[in-house]
Motif scaffolding. Structure first.
Motif, PDB file in Angstrom:
ATOM      1  N   LEU A 255      -5.669   8.103   2.752  1.00 19.98           N
ATOM      2  CA  LEU A 255      -5.225   7.329   3.919  1.00 19.98           C
ATOM      3  C   LEU A 255      -4.452   8.206   4.900  1.00 19.98           C
ATOM      4  N   CYS A 256      -3.621   9.090   4.354  1.00 18.51           N
ATOM      5  CA  CYS A 256      -2.741   9.899   5.198  1.00 18.51           C
ATOM      6  C   CYS A 256      -2.098  10.982   4.338  1.00 18.51           C
ATOM      7  N   ALA A 257      -1.368  11.886   4.981  1.00 18.84           N
ATOM      8  CA  ALA A 257      -0.680  12.950   4.262  1.00 18.84           C
ATOM      9  C   ALA A 257       0.708  13.177   4.849  1.00 18.84           C
ATOM     10  N   GLU A 258       1.677  13.356   3.942  1.00 15.11           N
ATOM     11  CA  GLU A 258       3.040  13.738   4.297  1.00 15.11           C
ATOM     12  C   GLU A 258       3.632  12.886   5.434  1.00 15.11           C
ATOM     13  N   HIS A 259       4.155  13.523   6.508  1.00 15.10           N
ATOM     14  CA  HIS A 259       4.866  12.746   7.533  1.00 15.10           C
ATOM     15  C   HIS A 259       3.948  11.790   8.294  1.00 15.10           C
ATOM     16  N   LYS A 260       2.627  12.047   8.270  1.00 11.86           N
ATOM     17  CA  LYS A 260       1.688  11.118   8.901  1.00 11.86           C
ATOM     18  C   LYS A 260       1.707   9.775   8.187  1.00 11.86           C
ATOM     19  N   CYS A 261       1.963   9.814   6.873  1.00 13.10           N
ATOM     20  CA  CYS A 261       2.094   8.562   6.126  1.00 13.10           C
ATOM     21  C   CYS A 261       3.326   7.798   6.593  1.00 13.10           C
ATOM     22  N   GLY A 262       4.394   8.533   6.890  1.00 12.10           N
ATOM     23  CA  GLY A 262       5.602   7.886   7.410  1.00 12.10           C
ATOM     24  C   GLY A 262       5.347   7.187   8.726  1.00 12.10           C
ATOM     25  N   GLU A 263       4.553   7.820   9.576  1.00  9.99           N
ATOM     26  CA  GLU A 263       4.200   7.206  10.861  1.00  9.99           C
ATOM     27  C   GLU A 263       3.376   5.941  10.645  1.00  9.99           C
ATOM     28  N   GLN A 264       2.429   5.998   9.685  1.00  9.41           N
ATOM     29  CA  GLN A 264       1.620   4.809   9.393  1.00  9.41           C
ATOM     30  C   GLN A 264       2.476   3.689   8.796  1.00  9.41           C
ATOM     31  N   ALA A 265       3.481   4.076   8.012  1.00  7.34           N
ATOM     32  CA  ALA A 265       4.390   3.064   7.450  1.00  7.34           C
ATOM     33  C   ALA A 265       5.170   2.377   8.571  1.00  7.34           C
ATOM     34  N   ASN A 266       5.638   3.142   9.531  1.00  3.51           N
ATOM     35  CA  ASN A 266       6.349   2.558  10.673  1.00  3.51           C
ATOM     36  C   ASN A 266       5.466   1.606  11.465  1.00  3.51           C
TER      37      ASN A 266
ATOM     38  N   VAL B 245       7.762  -6.083 -14.194  1.00  5.10           N
ATOM     39  CA  VAL B 245       9.059  -6.730 -13.939  1.00  5.10           C
ATOM     40  C   VAL B 245       8.928  -7.894 -12.967  1.00  5.10           C
ATOM     41  N   SER B 246       7.891  -7.867 -12.135  1.00  2.00           N
ATOM     42  CA  SER B 246       7.700  -8.957 -11.173  1.00  2.00           C
ATOM     43  C   SER B 246       6.820 -10.077 -11.717  1.00  2.00           C
ATOM     44  N   GLY B 247       6.322  -9.884 -12.938  1.00  2.00           N
ATOM     45  CA  GLY B 247       5.412 -10.886 -13.491  1.00  2.00           C
ATOM     46  C   GLY B 247       4.122 -10.980 -12.703  1.00  2.00           C
ATOM     47  N   GLY B 248       3.725  -9.867 -12.099  1.00  2.00           N
ATOM     48  CA  GLY B 248       2.485  -9.839 -11.325  1.00  2.00           C
ATOM     49  C   GLY B 248       2.617 -10.327  -9.894  1.00  2.00           C
ATOM     50  N   LYS B 249       3.841 -10.646  -9.471  1.00  2.00           N
ATOM     51  CA  LYS B 249       4.031 -11.162  -8.107  1.00  2.00           C
ATOM     52  C   LYS B 249       4.101 -10.057  -7.056  1.00  2.00           C
ATOM     53  N   LEU B 250       4.381  -8.832  -7.510  1.00  2.00           N
ATOM     54  CA  LEU B 250       4.447  -7.690  -6.601  1.00  2.00           C
ATOM     55  C   LEU B 250       3.606  -6.559  -7.195  1.00  2.00           C
ATOM     56  N   LYS B 251       2.711  -6.023  -6.384  1.00  2.00           N
ATOM     57  CA  LYS B 251       1.826  -4.963  -6.861  1.00  2.00           C
ATOM     58  C   LYS B 251       1.807  -3.793  -5.877  1.00  2.00           C
ATOM     59  N   ILE B 252       1.604  -2.593  -6.425  1.00  2.00           N
ATOM     60  CA  ILE B 252       1.473  -1.380  -5.626  1.00  2.00           C
ATOM     61  C   ILE B 252       0.015  -0.964  -5.632  1.00  2.00           C
ATOM     62  N   GLU B 253      -0.527  -0.721  -4.442  1.00  2.00           N
ATOM     63  CA  GLU B 253      -1.910  -0.244  -4.320  1.00  2.00           C
ATOM     64  C   GLU B 253      -1.881   1.203  -3.805  1.00  2.00           C
ATOM     65  N   PRO B 254      -2.048   2.179  -4.708  1.00  2.00           N
ATOM     66  CA  PRO B 254      -1.950   3.576  -4.279  1.00  2.00           C
ATOM     67  C   PRO B 254      -3.252   4.122  -3.699  1.00  2.00           C
ATOM     68  N   PHE B 255      -3.104   4.989  -2.717  1.00  2.00           N
ATOM     69  CA  PHE B 255      -4.229   5.718  -2.133  1.00  2.00           C
ATOM     70  C   PHE B 255      -3.916   7.206  -2.290  1.00  2.00           C
ATOM     71  N   TYR B 256      -4.605   7.837  -3.256  1.00  2.00           N
ATOM     72  CA  TYR B 256      -4.298   9.211  -3.625  1.00  2.00           C
ATOM     73  C   TYR B 256      -5.016  10.233  -2.735  1.00  2.00           C
ATOM     74  N   ARG B 257      -4.587  11.481  -2.883  1.00  2.00           N
ATOM     75  CA  ARG B 257      -5.259  12.658  -2.323  1.00  2.00           C
ATOM     76  C   ARG B 257      -5.556  12.551  -0.829  1.00  2.00           C
ATOM     77  N   LYS B 258      -4.576  12.094  -0.081  1.00  2.00           N
ATOM     78  CA  LYS B 258      -4.679  12.016   1.379  1.00  2.00           C
ATOM     79  C   LYS B 258      -5.786  11.078   1.853  1.00  2.00           C
TER      80      LYS B 258
ATOM     81  N   LYS C 126       0.840  -1.198   0.000  1.00  2.00           N
ATOM     82  CA  LYS C 126       0.000   0.000   0.000  1.00  2.00           C
ATOM     83  C   LYS C 126       0.874   1.247   0.000  1.00  2.00           C
ATOM     84  N   LEU C 127       0.428   2.250  -0.767  1.00  2.00           N
ATOM     85  CA  LEU C 127       1.158   3.510  -0.884  1.00  2.00           C
ATOM     86  C   LEU C 127       0.232   4.670  -0.518  1.00  2.00           C
TER      87      LEU C 127
END
Length: 357
Positions: free
Chosen positions: A82-93, A67-80, A41-42
């Protein structure tokens, strides 16, 4: 009779099971395949229709999947969403997301590894910023960030180019023309110091109210990256512009280090390939975005002024205080190397004379 019926029933069950077996095997294989797909998730403030959002959709997501042949996927969440800026970093941690985007300034919540990118006049142009960042500075500082901040920067890029001055009162050629004027600033200590050193009156003021503040005269000017000024229609109320550059609008695509460390070598390589494609795409999109914003603003204002070299020396001189305040957050030797690669030797000498380098 009962024995015959029992045998017929068992034979029918066997026939049905044999018929269903291929479908059961396909279902099991499908389940296994689905289980092998890893989704990251991004969280981002980027939106579709703007450089960061478009580069995620058109470069990062499809490249990683390809490049991963579908084994790795990115799921983006745009326009805040899920979170914004450094708050996203906290959620990643916390493991709630894996990837996130943030300005280099807000990345400072996790450490000073990327603070060098926020120094005023560290870069002379967008081209210089891209060249030096991609050639060595981004690589070196990302390695430091990985060791000290709990995150892995995968790409460092521009989001809007450089900040430029726009005001509603009069033409500003050099810092002395800013004297007494009220300029909107963010909570950034560097920005506050800059405006004050240039002779302006720094007034902390919210982005959401800036248009009305400029219109009413609560503030007279602002120092914002050009594409964002065009998006917010600030040029409708600020008719005098000065192309001084100074503060580069750096941004970062990063991943939580604990989650990064759990990836296999192949998964890390896939992600790096996706990040490289993202970095190239966002750079291309951003340069066009800056040019479009600049063209749109120039059509509707009274004057766009480009200072001569003597005037630019005065603007850089006013930035020395911000460098002094930031001392200890960056490596002086690296900063000097960056400036030297752009032939900014006079600025180097002024910084050294002031004890800022």
């Amino acid at each position: 009779f009962l024995i015959n019926n029992k045998k017929k029933g068992e034979k029918m069950k066997k026939t049905i099971l044999m018929g269903l077996l291929p479908f059961l095997m396909m279902a099991i294989a499908s389940s296994i395949a689905i289980g092998q797909v890893k989704v990251l998730k991004l969280g981002t403030t980027g939106r579709l229709g703007m450089p960061i959002g478009d580069a995620i959709k058109e470069a990062l997501v499809p490249t990683v999947e390809s490049v991963s042949g579908g084994k790795l996927k990115i799921e983006p969440f745009y326009r805040k969403s899920l979170c914004a800026e450094h708050k996203c970093g906290e959620q990643a941690n916390q493991g709630l997301i894996a990837l996130w985007t943030v300005s280099t300034a807000n990345y400072g919540s996790f450490g000073t590894a990327l603070s060098i990118f926020d120094l005023p006049y560290i870069f002379k142009s967008i081209e210089d910023a891209d060249r030096i960042t991609n050639k060595w500075l981004g690589i070196v500082q990302s390695e430091i960030a990985a060791q000290t901040t709990g995150h892995i920067p995968l790409a460092i890029y521009s989001s809007g180019g450089f900040r430029q001055l726009g005001n509603a009162t009069r033409l500003v050629r050099s810092p002395k023309d800013m004297k007494g004027m009220k300029w909107r600033v963010t909570k950034s200590p560097i920005e506050y110091t800059l405006i004050k050193a240039w002779g302006g009156v720094p007034v902390p003021y919210g982005w959401g109210q800036l248009y009305q503040g400029l219109q009413s005269g609560v503030v007279e000017g602002q120092y914002v990256a050009i594409p964002w000024q065009e998006v917010a229609k600030l040029h409708e109320v600020t008719k005098y512009y000065t192309e001084i550059g100074g503060s580069w609008s750096g941004n970062v695509l990063a991943m939580d280090k604990a989650q990064w460390d759990k990836l296999s070598a192949r998964e890390k390589q896939w992600l790096r390939e996706g990040a490289a494609a993202f970095g190239k795409a966002v750079g291309d999109f951003d340069r066009k975005w800056v040019q479009q914003g600049t063209t749109a603003i120039k059509k509707q204002i009274k004057e766009w002024y480009v200072p001569n070299e003597a005037e630019m020396a005065e603007w850089r001189k006013g930035a020395i205080g911000a460098w002094k305040n930031a001392k200890g957050t960056f490596d002086p030797a690296k900063a000097e190397r960056v400036l030297a690669e752009q032939n900014l030797y006079d600025f180097i000498d002024a910084l050294k004379e002031a004890g800022a380098l």
